[in-house]
Design a protein around this motif. Structure first.
Motif, mmCIF file in Angstrom:
data_model
loop_
_atom_site.group_PDB
_atom_site.id
_atom_site.type_symbol
_atom_site.label_atom_id
_atom_site.label_comp_id
_atom_site.label_asym_id
_atom_site.label_seq_id
_atom_site.Cartn_x
_atom_site.Cartn_y
_atom_site.Cartn_z
ATOM 1 N N LEU A 91 -15.543 29.991 -66.561
ATOM 2 C CA LEU A 91 -16.173 28.787 -66.018
ATOM 3 C C LEU A 91 -16.069 28.736 -64.501
ATOM 4 N N MET A 92 -14.937 29.127 -63.964
ATOM 5 C CA MET A 92 -14.760 29.102 -62.516
ATOM 6 C C MET A 92 -15.677 30.115 -61.835
ATOM 7 N N LEU A 93 -15.794 31.309 -62.381
ATOM 8 C CA LEU A 93 -16.666 32.319 -61.793
ATOM 9 C C LEU A 93 -18.135 31.938 -61.938
ATOM 10 N N GLY A 94 -18.493 31.326 -63.023
ATOM 11 C CA GLY A 94 -19.870 30.885 -63.223
ATOM 12 C C GLY A 94 -20.259 29.770 -62.276
ATOM 13 N N GLY A 95 -19.308 28.973 -61.850
ATOM 14 C CA GLY A 95 -19.590 27.873 -60.936
ATOM 15 C C GLY A 95 -19.792 28.332 -59.496
ATOM 16 N N CYS A 96 -19.477 29.576 -59.194
ATOM 17 C CA CYS A 96 -19.617 30.081 -57.820
ATOM 18 C C CYS A 96 -21.037 30.550 -57.505
ATOM 19 N N ALA A 97 -21.816 30.849 -58.511
ATOM 20 C CA ALA A 97 -23.168 31.357 -58.283
ATOM 21 C C ALA A 97 -24.170 30.224 -58.405
ATOM 22 N N GLY A 98 -25.232 30.321 -57.675
ATOM 23 C CA GLY A 98 -26.268 29.306 -57.757
ATOM 24 C C GLY A 98 -27.305 29.510 -56.693
ATOM 25 N N SER A 99 -28.201 28.572 -56.613
ATOM 26 C CA SER A 99 -29.235 28.632 -55.593
ATOM 27 C C SER A 99 -29.508 27.212 -55.114
ATOM 28 N N SER A 100 -30.281 27.131 -54.079
ATOM 29 C CA SER A 100 -30.618 25.844 -53.494
ATOM 30 C C SER A 100 -32.123 25.766 -53.339
ATOM 31 N N LYS A 101 -32.676 24.580 -53.453
ATOM 32 C CA LYS A 101 -34.115 24.432 -53.275
ATOM 33 C C LYS A 101 -34.528 24.692 -51.827
ATOM 34 N N TYR A 102 -33.558 24.713 -50.918
ATOM 35 C CA TYR A 102 -33.853 24.951 -49.509
ATOM 36 C C TYR A 102 -33.847 26.434 -49.147
ATOM 37 N N MET A 103 -33.368 27.291 -50.048
ATOM 38 C CA MET A 103 -33.314 28.716 -49.763
ATOM 39 C C MET A 103 -34.651 29.354 -50.100
ATOM 40 N N ALA A 104 -35.182 30.133 -49.194
ATOM 41 C CA ALA A 104 -36.436 30.839 -49.414
ATOM 42 C C ALA A 104 -36.429 32.135 -48.619
ATOM 43 N N LYS A 105 -37.046 33.150 -49.174
ATOM 44 C CA LYS A 105 -37.158 34.415 -48.451
ATOM 45 C C LYS A 105 -38.156 34.230 -47.320
ATOM 46 N N SER A 106 -37.863 34.826 -46.198
ATOM 47 C CA SER A 106 -38.763 34.696 -45.059
ATOM 48 C C SER A 106 -38.697 35.960 -44.208
ATOM 49 N N GLU A 107 -39.690 36.140 -43.402
ATOM 50 C CA GLU A 107 -39.759 37.253 -42.470
ATOM 51 C C GLU A 107 -39.408 36.736 -41.076
ATOM 52 N N PRO A 108 -38.776 37.545 -40.252
ATOM 53 C CA PRO A 108 -38.489 37.100 -38.883
ATOM 54 C C PRO A 108 -39.789 36.904 -38.104
ATOM 55 N N PRO A 109 -39.796 36.006 -37.155
ATOM 56 C CA PRO A 109 -41.017 35.790 -36.380
ATOM 57 C C PRO A 109 -41.409 37.042 -35.602
ATOM 58 N N LYS A 110 -42.699 37.250 -35.450
ATOM 59 C CA LYS A 110 -43.196 38.438 -34.748
ATOM 60 C C LYS A 110 -43.038 38.313 -33.232
#
Length: 69
Positions: A15-34
């Motif tokens: 349970l403790m190890l399972g609680g460490c993983a997750g995601s956030s609605k604010y996280m998104a993959k992005s490319e650095p600006p050109k």
């Protein structure tokens, strides 16, 4: 008694190890600006390469303007 304690400890650890993983609605993959920043500005990249550390959220501010989490 020791078998019951061992099973309880394994379940607690899972349970403790399972609680460490997750995601956030604010996280998104992005490319650095050109284009680079203007001469009087700078660019700061904040990365978290893994899902671990989900419990550590922090805010990013540009003086008085909220940028994100």
């Amino acid at each position: 008694m020791t078998r019951r304690l061992s099973v309880s400890l394994v379940l607690l650890l899972a349970l403790m190890l399972g609680g460490c993983a997750g995601s956030s609605k604010y996280m998104a993959k992005s490319e650095p600006p050109k284009a680079g920043p203007p001469p009087d500005k700078s660019v700061v990249y904040v990365m978290r390469p893994s899902g671990f550390g989900f419990a550590i959220n922090f805010q990013i501010w540009d003086r008085d303007r909220f940028i994100g989490l």
